[in-house]
Design an enzyme around this catalytic site. Structure first.
Site: not given
Ligand code: DGL
Length: 302
Positions: A7-8, A39-40, A70-72, A178, A212-214
């Site tokens: 993940d990011s 990343y998003g 990470c969905n992004t 974050e 988003c996994t966050h």
């Molecule tokens: N956990 C990432 C996701 O699922 C976050 C992406 C990001 O860093 O913005 O999209």
């Protein structure tokens, strides 16, 4: 060989936790690119480039299967990596080998005895979500990049064309998490404004996908919004986190693909790596996973 979970930043830990509960016997490598998160809010080129660097790094660390938790990255980079880069990285798979080993839409790479693949988190989510809604109105909460990719809308419409889907970009949620500020009072403003906005746009929504996994880290705040809202329709809205769905889908995938399963080592270990400060990552991960975690700082740039 290990299962890699990428993940990011911290978000993929919400997926790793469920995967390890479901499949505790395997060895794992978790990589968070915290130094470059989020990343998003970045361009396709940037997300693809960062994700590819992470994948190449994790392959070099002995991962046979990498989950883009990470969905992004799943929305923006997965397809190109599967179709273009995996064959190039190993460079030994003939089209005949790819055909005989792959299922439709998938690419596998044969490198000597090693077969590696990269999987995402959107497909396992999309397969379950249509069964959860009563009203047929679904909301997707995600990063700006995931929303602009339209991946959820396109994939959901293939399975359930009648669904009403509303997307809401939540650009401030990942930075808050974050920065460790997701339980602060300041976070309430951004939780209330994004949730209020999507529910205003479609008051019939009964299912909100945390795309988003966050975002599961914000669940206490999301639940608080639901408790406080005056609109009775919003009080019953359900939040769907992806961890269990991805874990179940991976377990099923391994059953159907012994060519990966048989390569995996079974020590029940997990190595945690981050591109940013190791102690900060370890502290956050220990808190989140409820077990003592040690982390290493690594460089993944080519
Ligand atoms: N956990 C990432 C996701 O699922 C976050 C992406 C990001 O860093 O913005 O999209």
């Amino acid at each position: 060989m290990k299962i890699g979970v990428f993940d990011s930043g911290y978000g993929g830990l919400t997926i790793l936790k469920q995967i390890r509960e479901r499949l505790p016997e395997y060895d794992y490598l978790y990589l968070g690119d915290n130094a470059r998160a989020p990343y998003g809010v970045r361009s396709f080129e940037c997300i693809y480039h960062y994700t590819l660097e992470a994948v190449e790094y994790m392959l070099g660390q002995g991962c046979a299967l990498i989950i883009l938790a990470c969905n992004t990255a799943s929305a923006k980079a997965l397809r190109t990596i599967q179709q273009h880069d995996l064959p190039r990285i190993n460079g030994e798979a003939t089209p005949r080998e790819l055909c005989s080993l792959g299922t439709p839409g998938e690419r596998l790479v044969v490198s000597g005895k090693r077969i590696v693949n990269v999987l995402g988190v959107i497909r396992p989510t999309v397969e379950v979500v249509p069964t959860l809604t009563r009203t047929g109105h679904i909301g997707i909460l995600a990063t700006p990049a995931t929303v602009s990719s339209e991946s959820y809308v396109l994939e959901l419409k293939k399975i359930a064309p009648a669904l009403q889907i509303t997307q809401q970009a939540c650009p401030m949620w990942v930075p808050l998490i974050e920065a460790g500020e997701h339980m602060s009072e300041g976070a309430d403003y951004f939780v209330n404004s994004y949730l209020g906005e999507i529910m205003r746009r479609d008051p019939e929504i009964d299912t909100l996908v945390l795309g988003c996994t966050h975002y599961p880290l914000l669940l206490p705040k999301l639940e608080a919004y639901r408790q406080k809202t005056q609109d009775t329709r919003h009080k019953t809205v359900q939040f769907v986190a992806q961890g269990e769905l991805v874990a179940e889908s991976l377990a099923d995938y391994l059953k159907r693909h012994p060519e990966y399963e048989t390569q995996l080592s079974r020590g029940g270990n997990c190595l945690f790596q981050t591109t940013d400060d190791a102690q900060r990552f370890a502290d956050a991960a220990t808190l989140f996973l409820g077990q003592r975690v040690q982390a290493q700082q690594v460089t993944i740039e080519n």
